[in-house]
Motif scaffolding. Structure first.
Motif, PDB file in Angstrom:
ATOM      1  N   PRO A 164      -3.332  -8.273  10.073  1.00 50.88           N
ATOM      2  CA  PRO A 164      -2.424  -7.517   9.206  1.00 50.88           C
ATOM      3  C   PRO A 164      -1.543  -6.578  10.016  1.00 50.88           C
ATOM      4  CG  PRO A 164      -4.610  -7.588   8.246  1.00 50.88           C
ATOM      5  CD  PRO A 164      -4.729  -8.183   9.621  1.00 50.88           C
ATOM      6  N   THR A 165      -0.258  -6.659   9.759  1.00 55.02           N
ATOM      7  CA  THR A 165       0.696  -5.843  10.509  1.00 55.02           C
ATOM      8  C   THR A 165       1.715  -5.228   9.562  1.00 55.02           C
ATOM      9  OG1 THR A 165       2.321  -5.900  12.323  1.00 55.02           O
ATOM     10  CG2 THR A 165       2.212  -7.829  10.920  1.00 55.02           C
ATOM     11  N   ARG A 166       2.183  -4.051   9.919  1.00 57.82           N
ATOM     12  CA  ARG A 166       3.219  -3.410   9.106  1.00 57.82           C
ATOM     13  C   ARG A 166       4.505  -4.209   9.197  1.00 57.82           C
ATOM     14  NH1 ARG A 166       4.868   3.011   9.061  1.00 57.82           N
ATOM     15  NH2 ARG A 166       6.257   2.890   7.255  1.00 57.82           N
ATOM     16  N   HIS A 167       5.111  -4.458   8.049  1.00 61.74           N
ATOM     17  CA  HIS A 167       6.334  -5.257   7.982  1.00 61.74           C
ATOM     18  C   HIS A 167       7.524  -4.377   8.353  1.00 61.74           C
ATOM     19  CE1 HIS A 167       9.255  -8.168   6.610  1.00 61.74           C
ATOM     20  NE2 HIS A 167       8.291  -9.022   6.280  1.00 61.74           N
ATOM     21  N   GLN A 168       7.956  -4.488   9.617  1.00 69.05           N
ATOM     22  CA  GLN A 168       8.986  -3.587  10.136  1.00 69.05           C
ATOM     23  C   GLN A 168      10.325  -3.688   9.391  1.00 69.05           C
ATOM     24  OE1 GLN A 168       8.466  -1.214  12.491  1.00 69.05           O
ATOM     25  NE2 GLN A 168       6.301  -1.783  12.536  1.00 69.05           N
ATOM     26  N   PRO A 169      10.862  -4.900   9.098  1.00 68.17           N
ATOM     27  CA  PRO A 169      12.158  -4.961   8.411  1.00 68.17           C
ATOM     28  C   PRO A 169      12.151  -4.326   7.028  1.00 68.17           C
ATOM     29  CG  PRO A 169      11.643  -7.078   9.428  1.00 68.17           C
ATOM     30  CD  PRO A 169      10.405  -6.240   9.508  1.00 68.17           C
ATOM     31  N   LEU A 170      10.957  -4.148   6.433  1.00 73.34           N
ATOM     32  CA  LEU A 170      10.884  -3.597   5.080  1.00 73.34           C
ATOM     33  C   LEU A 170      10.479  -2.124   5.066  1.00 73.34           C
ATOM     34  CD1 LEU A 170       9.270  -6.578   3.124  1.00 73.34           C
ATOM     35  CD2 LEU A 170      11.655  -5.823   3.090  1.00 73.34           C
ATOM     36  N   ILE A 171      10.459  -1.483   6.230  1.00 78.09           N
ATOM     37  CA  ILE A 171      10.170  -0.042   6.264  1.00 78.09           C
ATOM     38  C   ILE A 171      11.264   0.700   5.491  1.00 78.09           C
ATOM     39  CG2 ILE A 171      10.048   1.996   7.737  1.00 78.09           C
ATOM     40  CD1 ILE A 171       8.716   0.299   9.859  1.00 78.09           C
ATOM     41  N   GLY A 172      10.857   1.510   4.557  1.00 76.01           N
ATOM     42  CA  GLY A 172      11.810   2.261   3.743  1.00 76.01           C
ATOM     43  C   GLY A 172      12.300   1.519   2.519  1.00 76.01           C
ATOM     44  N   VAL A 173      11.958   0.220   2.401  1.00 73.65           N
ATOM     45  CA  VAL A 173      12.350  -0.570   1.236  1.00 73.65           C
ATOM     46  C   VAL A 173      11.216  -0.515   0.211  1.00 73.65           C
ATOM     47  CG1 VAL A 173      13.006  -2.854   0.401  1.00 73.65           C
ATOM     48  CG2 VAL A 173      13.756  -2.086   2.657  1.00 73.65           C
ATOM     49  N   THR A 192       0.836  -1.186   0.000  1.00 72.81           N
ATOM     50  CA  THR A 192       0.000   0.000   0.000  1.00 72.81           C
ATOM     51  C   THR A 192       0.879   1.247   0.000  1.00 72.81           C
ATOM     52  OG1 THR A 192      -1.768   1.165   1.190  1.00 72.81           O
ATOM     53  CG2 THR A 192      -0.169  -0.013   2.528  1.00 72.81           C
ATOM     54  N   THR A 193       0.332   2.354  -0.474  1.00 69.04           N
ATOM     55  CA  THR A 193       1.108   3.591  -0.597  1.00 69.04           C
ATOM     56  C   THR A 193       0.846   4.502   0.595  1.00 69.04           C
ATOM     57  OG1 THR A 193       0.914   3.452  -3.007  1.00 69.04           O
ATOM     58  CG2 THR A 193       1.611   5.558  -2.081  1.00 69.04           C
ATOM     59  N   GLU A 194       1.933   4.985   1.201  1.00 62.47           N
ATOM     60  CA  GLU A 194       1.843   5.922   2.320  1.00 62.47           C
ATOM     61  C   GLU A 194       1.508   7.332   1.809  1.00 62.47           C
ATOM     62  OE1 GLU A 194       1.956   4.652   5.358  1.00 62.47           O
ATOM     63  OE2 GLU A 194       4.012   4.115   5.902  1.00 62.47           O
ATOM     64  N   GLU A 195       1.215   8.227   2.747  1.00 62.96           N
ATOM     65  CA  GLU A 195       0.888   9.608   2.369  1.00 62.96           C
ATOM     66  C   GLU A 195       2.061  10.302   1.690  1.00 62.96           C
ATOM     67  OE1 GLU A 195      -0.529  11.739   5.722  1.00 62.96           O
ATOM     68  OE2 GLU A 195      -2.385  10.560   5.923  1.00 62.96           O
ATOM     69  N   ASP A 196       3.281   9.924   2.069  1.00 55.48           N
ATOM     70  CA  ASP A 196       4.451  10.566   1.460  1.00 55.48           C
ATOM     71  C   ASP A 196       4.859   9.893   0.147  1.00 55.48           C
ATOM     72  OD1 ASP A 196       5.441   8.164   2.348  1.00 55.48           O
ATOM     73  OD2 ASP A 196       7.011   9.008   3.626  1.00 55.48           O
ATOM     74  N   GLY A 197       4.063   8.951  -0.317  1.00 60.11           N
ATOM     75  CA  GLY A 197       4.349   8.280  -1.584  1.00 60.11           C
ATOM     76  C   GLY A 197       5.188   7.027  -1.460  1.00 60.11           C
ATOM     77  N   SER A 198       5.700   6.732  -0.258  1.00 58.97           N
ATOM     78  CA  SER A 198       6.500   5.538  -0.055  1.00 58.97           C
ATOM     79  C   SER A 198       5.609   4.300   0.034  1.00 58.97           C
ATOM     80  CB  SER A 198       7.350   5.666   1.210  1.00 58.97           C
ATOM     81  OG  SER A 198       6.514   5.793   2.347  1.00 58.97           O
ATOM     82  N   VAL A 199       6.232   3.140  -0.077  1.00 62.74           N
ATOM     83  CA  VAL A 199       5.500   1.877  -0.062  1.00 62.74           C
ATOM     84  C   VAL A 199       5.528   1.268   1.334  1.00 62.74           C
ATOM     85  CG1 VAL A 199       5.436  -0.484  -0.968  1.00 62.74           C
ATOM     86  CG2 VAL A 199       5.993   1.422  -2.483  1.00 62.74           C
ATOM     87  N   MET A 200       4.379   0.793   1.796  1.00 62.35           N
ATOM     88  CA  MET A 200       4.313   0.051   3.044  1.00 62.35           C
ATOM     89  C   MET A 200       3.932  -1.387   2.722  1.00 62.35           C
ATOM     90  SD  MET A 200       2.114   0.662   6.573  1.00 62.35           S
ATOM     91  CE  MET A 200       0.490   0.449   5.845  1.00 62.35           C
ATOM     92  N   THR A 201       4.688  -2.340   3.266  1.00 57.46           N
ATOM     93  CA  THR A 201       4.388  -3.749   3.098  1.00 57.46           C
ATOM     94  C   THR A 201       3.637  -4.252   4.320  1.00 57.46           C
ATOM     95  OG1 THR A 201       6.411  -4.049   1.795  1.00 57.46           O
ATOM     96  CG2 THR A 201       5.372  -6.035   2.664  1.00 57.46           C
ATOM     97  N   VAL A 202       2.496  -4.879   4.087  1.00 58.55           N
ATOM     98  CA  VAL A 202       1.664  -5.432   5.159  1.00 58.55           C
ATOM     99  C   VAL A 202       1.694  -6.952   5.042  1.00 58.55           C
ATOM    100  CG1 VAL A 202      -0.660  -5.552   6.129  1.00 58.55           C
ATOM    101  CG2 VAL A 202       0.175  -3.406   5.141  1.00 58.55           C
ATOM    102  N   ALA A 203       1.809  -7.648   6.180  1.00 59.68           N
ATOM    103  CA  ALA A 203       1.890  -9.101   6.166  1.00 59.68           C
ATOM    104  C   ALA A 203       1.096  -9.690   7.319  1.00 59.68           C
ATOM    105  CB  ALA A 203       3.345  -9.552   6.250  1.00 59.68           C
ATOM    106  N   TYR A 204       0.541 -10.885   7.116  1.00 61.97           N
ATOM    107  CA  TYR A 204      -0.110 -11.616   8.197  1.00 61.97           C
ATOM    108  C   TYR A 204      -0.304 -13.074   7.775  1.00 61.97           C
ATOM    109  CZ  TYR A 204      -4.490 -10.782   5.569  1.00 61.97           C
ATOM    110  OH  TYR A 204      -5.456 -10.707   4.603  1.00 61.97           O
ATOM    111  N   GLY A 205      -0.612 -13.918   8.740  1.00 62.00           N
ATOM    112  CA  GLY A 205      -0.830 -15.334   8.463  1.00 62.00           C
ATOM    113  C   GLY A 205      -0.475 -16.178   9.677  1.00 62.00           C
ATOM    114  N   GLN A 206      -1.295 -17.198   9.940  1.00 65.56           N
ATOM    115  CA  GLN A 206      -1.055 -18.092  11.071  1.00 65.56           C
ATOM    116  C   GLN A 206      -0.266 -19.324  10.638  1.00 65.56           C
ATOM    117  OE1 GLN A 206      -5.300 -18.310  12.306  1.00 65.56           O
ATOM    118  NE2 GLN A 206      -4.562 -17.680  14.317  1.00 65.56           N
TER     119      GLN A 206
END
Length: 535
Positions: A396-405, A362-376
């Motif tokens: 669904p949770t924000r993928h912390q290691p991929l912040i800024g990637v 998904t796209t953030e307000e600043d135009g950057s990409v946010m990766t969301v992940a989930y699954g049991q």
């Protein structure tokens, strides 16, 4: 409104491959998997996304996987296919080996298979034990298990090397294929004219030809129709289909208007039709039938027991079973498509489903990409949430290691995941797999240590050091962005100077601890976060 059929490769777009999850390809998901806790130390579970060294200098245009498969196919900007993972039986077109390591992926050119000069691969699909490659001439090449004709050839235990499929034909004329999809025992192809053809087993109606052909052959043994050549999927003759995807035993298609069609196995209500009756021909999903264009489909994804549709508002809709407890579980699957509330505020640009995983970009307000992940039950780290985080995520949770990637594509397999990302500073800060390779300490040219005044520049792939002045031509300053040594520039796809068992052990230990091993000093003037390091 969906666009006309085209390949997944967008002109000028490319990225680098990240990998997380299991790498013990022959034993993933099997009881005989050795080791304690993290599995086989020779082939580690990567608990966070790692830069895949073997492809770190290859411009990859698209990555392909399946929620029911343990192998991957990546296509580069030159139209070559790179493959690795489980190879039983010959899913990657090689006989006599159980798997192809991610550290030495197999590179295949269309011309090597017999295609005419200049032909490139433009699309690929992974089934459980077979693979399909689509070339720029509209041909489909297949390899792997063919016990029920899923490779599009006369029934045989396997197709050991990639072989071109005869067809599909419409009115006696051969049709050009632009996309392919595959499940466990069947395959589907999409033509340039927007027509859909299928082949393989019709057991659950996944061929979309209106029948399963169930019949008794001997005693209590039941058999089903087998189609070894591409046949047209019924009910779509007057439609122009732009995309088709497959789960293990069901298929989903979308046309130019955004109408979504489903057929095949409907266990756990995965077709989103409000019941669990298998669909032998494509049926329209009511939620995406219009007339409101905003609520019609834009993207389709097939999971192991679920289906996802992204509508024109970029909202995320799910049907079927997608978790183990509560709503959406086996006891109470989503019988029709519902939006995932935790993603309501997100505009989804791309999504994918693995064996138990779900990803959304998904796209953030600043135009950057946010990766969301989930699954049991993501037991192998295929969510890649980090070594200090739980392997699974129920919401669904924000993928912390991929912040800024800048991730722009995800290929989720049964126990592993590939991300395709644009290289930047944040990307370069990620761990690499293997963590360490057998790189020399001294400059590869002069074999000297010139001290802190003349530190050696490390290759981003193999870690081999070079003094700037020893290069031909010599460099005056640290180059910005990525830098690859002369050997890696000439030898793509395999690690130069990598160790074998010891290397993988080191990588596993480091990944488990979450530390960077062997981080070297940067040269004066190197930009912050750059991947080039100095010895």
């Amino acid at each position: 409104m969906a666009s006309l059929p085209s390949s997944d490769i967008k002109e000028g777009q490319w990225g680098r491959v990240l990998i997380c999850g299991g790498t013990d390809w022959p034993k993933l998901g099997r009881k005989e998997r050795g080791g304690k806790g993290e599995g086989n130390p020779e082939a580690p579970d990567l608990l966070a996304p790692h830069i895949l060294r073997s492809l770190s200098n290859v411009k990859i245009a698209s990555v392909h996987a399946s929620c029911c498969a343990c192998h991957f196919i990546a296509l580069d900007t030159d139209g070559a296919a790179w493959m690795f993972g489980r190879n039983a039986p010959c899913a990657l077109g090689v006989a006599g080996v159980d798997f192809i390591s991610e550290n030495t992926p197999r590179r295949v050119l269309a011309t090597e298979l017999g295609a005419k000069e200049g032909t490139k691969f433009v699309h690929a699909a992974c089934g459980r034990s077979h693979s399909l490659l689509v070339d720029s001439e509209g041909n489909v090449w297949s390899a792997g298990a063919n016990n029920v004709g899923q490779c599009g050839h006369t029934v045989a235990p396997q197709i050991s090397t990639f072989k071109v499929i005869d067809g599909p034909y419409d009115g006696g004329e051969r049709q050009c294929v632009v996309k392919a999809a595959a499940g466990v025992t069947f395959s589907v192809v999409l033509t340039e004219g927007g027509k859909v053809f299928s082949f393989g087993s019709g057991e659950k109606g996944q061929l979309g030809n209106g029948r399963t052909g169930e019949h008794i052959i001997t005693g209590n043994k039941t058999a089903y129709d087998i189609e070894t050549e591409p046949i047209p999927v019924k009910g779509l003759d007057d439609k122009t289909i732009v995309d088709v995807v497959c789960g293990p035993q069901h298929s989903v298609a979308i046309d130019t208007e955004g109408v979504v069609y489903v057929w095949g196995y409907n266990g756990y209500c995965r077709l989103g039709l409000g019941n669990q009756q298998d669909a032998l021909i494509p049926k329209v999903v009511p939620q995406f039938a219009g007339p409101n264009k905003a609520t019609m489909g834009a993207q389709i994804i097939a999971g192991p027991s679920n289906t996802v549709v992204i509508d024109n508002q970029r909202m995320y809709w799910m049907a079927g079973k997608w978790k183990n407890s509560g709503e959406g579980s086996s006891g109470s699957p989503y019988s029709s498509f519902r939006y995932i509330q935790d993603l309501m505020g997100c505009k989804i640009s791309q999504a994918n489903c693995g064996g138990v995983t779900h990803f959304a970009l998904t796209t953030e307000e600043d135009g950057s990409v946010m990766t969301v992940a989930y699954g049991q039950n993501a037991a192998n780290g295929e969510l890649g949430l980090g070594p200090d985080e739980p392997k699974s995520a129920t919401k669904p949770t924000r993928h912390q290691p991929l912040i800024g990637v800048e991730v722009f594509s995800v290929a989720a397999g049964q126990h592993s995941t590939l991300f395709l990302a644009k290289p930047n500073d944040k990307f370069s800060d990620l761990l690499r797999h293997p963590i360490e390779v057998d790189a020399p300490e001294l400059c590869l040219v002069c074999e000297k240590d010139n001290g802190d005044d003349d530190l050696a520049l490390e290759c981003d792939k193999c870690d081999h050091p070079y003094h700037l002045g020893c290069l031909d031509p010599p460099l005056q300053a640290i180059p910005e962005g990525e830098w690859f040594c002369p050997k890696c520039t000439d030898e793509m796809g395999a690690l130069v100077g990598s160790g074998s068992k010891a290397t993988k052990k080191t990588g596993n230990t480091s990944a488990a601890k979450g530390t960077k091993v062997g981080t070297k000093r940067k040269a004066p003037g190197a930009m912050e976060g750059a991947s080039k390091r100095k010895k």
